[in-house]
Enzyme design. Structure first.
Site, PDB file in Angstrom:
ATOM      1  N   SER A 183     -18.497 -17.344  39.515  1.00 10.40           N
ATOM      2  CA  SER A 183     -18.820 -16.138  40.292  1.00 10.40           C
ATOM      3  C   SER A 183     -18.402 -14.851  39.591  1.00 10.40           C
ATOM      4  O   SER A 183     -18.833 -13.762  39.979  1.00 10.40           O
ATOM      5  CB  SER A 183     -18.159 -16.205  41.677  1.00 10.40           C
ATOM      6  OG  SER A 183     -16.756 -16.315  41.566  1.00 10.40           O
ATOM      7  N   GLY A 184     -17.546 -14.953  38.555  1.00 12.32           N
ATOM      8  CA  GLY A 184     -17.154 -13.758  37.804  1.00 12.32           C
ATOM      9  C   GLY A 184     -15.725 -13.314  38.038  1.00 12.32           C
ATOM     10  O   GLY A 184     -15.363 -12.177  37.699  1.00 12.32           O
ATOM     11  N   LYS A 185     -14.895 -14.191  38.587  1.00 14.44           N
ATOM     12  CA  LYS A 185     -13.508 -13.831  38.907  1.00 14.44           C
ATOM     13  C   LYS A 185     -12.720 -13.372  37.687  1.00 14.44           C
ATOM     14  O   LYS A 185     -12.060 -12.332  37.719  1.00 14.44           O
ATOM     15  CB  LYS A 185     -12.782 -15.029  39.536  1.00 14.44           C
ATOM     16  CG  LYS A 185     -13.345 -15.503  40.848  1.00 14.44           C
ATOM     17  CD  LYS A 185     -12.585 -16.687  41.385  1.00 14.44           C
ATOM     18  CE  LYS A 185     -12.548 -17.859  40.439  1.00 14.44           C
ATOM     19  NZ  LYS A 185     -13.879 -18.373  40.076  1.00 14.44           N
ATOM     20  N   THR A 186     -12.769 -14.162  36.628  1.00 14.62           N
ATOM     21  CA  THR A 186     -11.991 -13.854  35.428  1.00 14.62           C
ATOM     22  C   THR A 186     -12.434 -12.532  34.824  1.00 14.62           C
ATOM     23  O   THR A 186     -11.607 -11.698  34.427  1.00 14.62           O
ATOM     24  CB  THR A 186     -12.122 -14.984  34.399  1.00 14.62           C
ATOM     25  OG1 THR A 186     -11.661 -16.208  34.987  1.00 14.62           O
ATOM     26  CG2 THR A 186     -11.311 -14.691  33.152  1.00 14.62           C
TER      27      THR A 186
ATOM     28  N   GLU B 174      -6.431 -17.602  35.749  1.00 14.49           N
ATOM     29  CA  GLU B 174      -6.349 -19.013  36.115  1.00 14.49           C
ATOM     30  C   GLU B 174      -6.103 -19.840  34.856  1.00 14.49           C
ATOM     31  O   GLU B 174      -6.670 -19.570  33.796  1.00 14.49           O
ATOM     32  CB  GLU B 174      -7.652 -19.460  36.792  1.00 14.49           C
ATOM     33  CG  GLU B 174      -7.615 -20.876  37.316  1.00 14.49           C
ATOM     34  CD  GLU B 174      -8.868 -21.241  38.094  1.00 14.49           C
ATOM     35  OE1 GLU B 174      -8.776 -22.076  38.988  1.00 14.49           O
ATOM     36  OE2 GLU B 174      -9.939 -20.673  37.792  1.00 14.49           O
TER      37      GLU B 174
ATOM     38  N   ASP C 236      -6.417 -14.102  39.325  1.00 15.86           N
ATOM     39  CA  ASP C 236      -7.689 -14.808  39.230  1.00 15.86           C
ATOM     40  C   ASP C 236      -7.579 -16.105  40.046  1.00 15.86           C
ATOM     41  O   ASP C 236      -6.983 -17.068  39.601  1.00 15.86           O
ATOM     42  CB  ASP C 236      -7.971 -15.096  37.749  1.00 15.86           C
ATOM     43  CG  ASP C 236      -9.199 -15.949  37.510  1.00 15.86           C
ATOM     44  OD1 ASP C 236      -9.887 -16.306  38.476  1.00 15.86           O
ATOM     45  OD2 ASP C 236      -9.463 -16.268  36.335  1.00 15.86           O
TER      46      ASP C 236
END
Length: 204
Positions: free
Chosen positions: A11-14, A31, A78
């Site tokens: 989803s683009g968290k990092t 993460e 993250d």
């Protein structure tokens, strides 16, 4: 201040954690993926390695939160510890990929750890459809993610939506990734930052 980003695989968290961390000067807690000794094995044999993987993530996330709370700087994280249990472990159990014995053991450990910590001050949830997730997973090209099944991503998305619908633990910002490509479009990133500014100002 503790900000956390939640969202499905791809989803683009990092990426967003890095962008926001650099913009605001926050410490970034990523993460633990690259050094995770179970991740590749898990995607090859989910039933065999599900418990090992989830315990590793739980330990890693709890360690991050302890450091965040002991420090005196603003941090962006993250993924949250809650997703490990409510989304991933629960999904593995429901799919028959984690045994009842292991799931009970894991849940007891999570409940103990979560009772000792506080939720983030702001949770940013990245909402993305399965096609968007697949496209972004393919873009980053991690070999061990090539075997992720569409139904697995779909199940996770359903759990995320159920969790977010009932999330009351802290302030919440939802970002629609399908219509906000902050990775490629700087104007979309600016719009996200404006929303984060508004939420942060409301915390004080």
């Amino acid at each position: 201040m503790h900000i956390a980003i939640a969202g499905n695989i791809g989803s683009g968290k990092t990426t967003l954690a890095g962008l926001l961390g650099r913009h605001y000067g926050w410490d970034i807690h990523y993460e633990d993926v690259e050094d995770n000794p179970y991740l590749a094995d898990f995607y090859n044999d989910m039933r065999r390695w599900s418990f090992n993987l989830q315990v590793y993530f739980l330990k890693s996330r709890f360690s991050q939160i302890v450091k965040i709370r002991e420090g005196n700087t603003s941090v962006i994280q993250d993924r949250t510890i809650y997703e490990d249990s409510v989304i991933f472990a629960a999904n593995l159990f429901d799919m028959g990929l984690m045994s009842p014995r292991d799931y009970e053991n894991y849940t007891g450990l999570f409940n103990l750890m979560s009772s000792l910590i506080a939720p983030p001050d702001l949770l940013i949830y990245l909402r993305a459809s399965v096609p968007t997730l697949v496209r972004q997973i393919e873009m980053r090209g991690r070999e061990y993610e090539s075997s992720i099944r569409l139904d697995y991503l779909r199940r996770l998305n359903e759990r995320y939506e159920g969790w977010i619908k009932n999330y009351r633990e802290s302030n919440l910002l939802i970002v629609d990734v399908d219509n906000n490509d902050f990775i490629k479009d700087r104007s979309n990133l600016s719009a996200v930052i404006d929303k984060v500014d508004s939420k942060i100002n409301g915390l004080f």
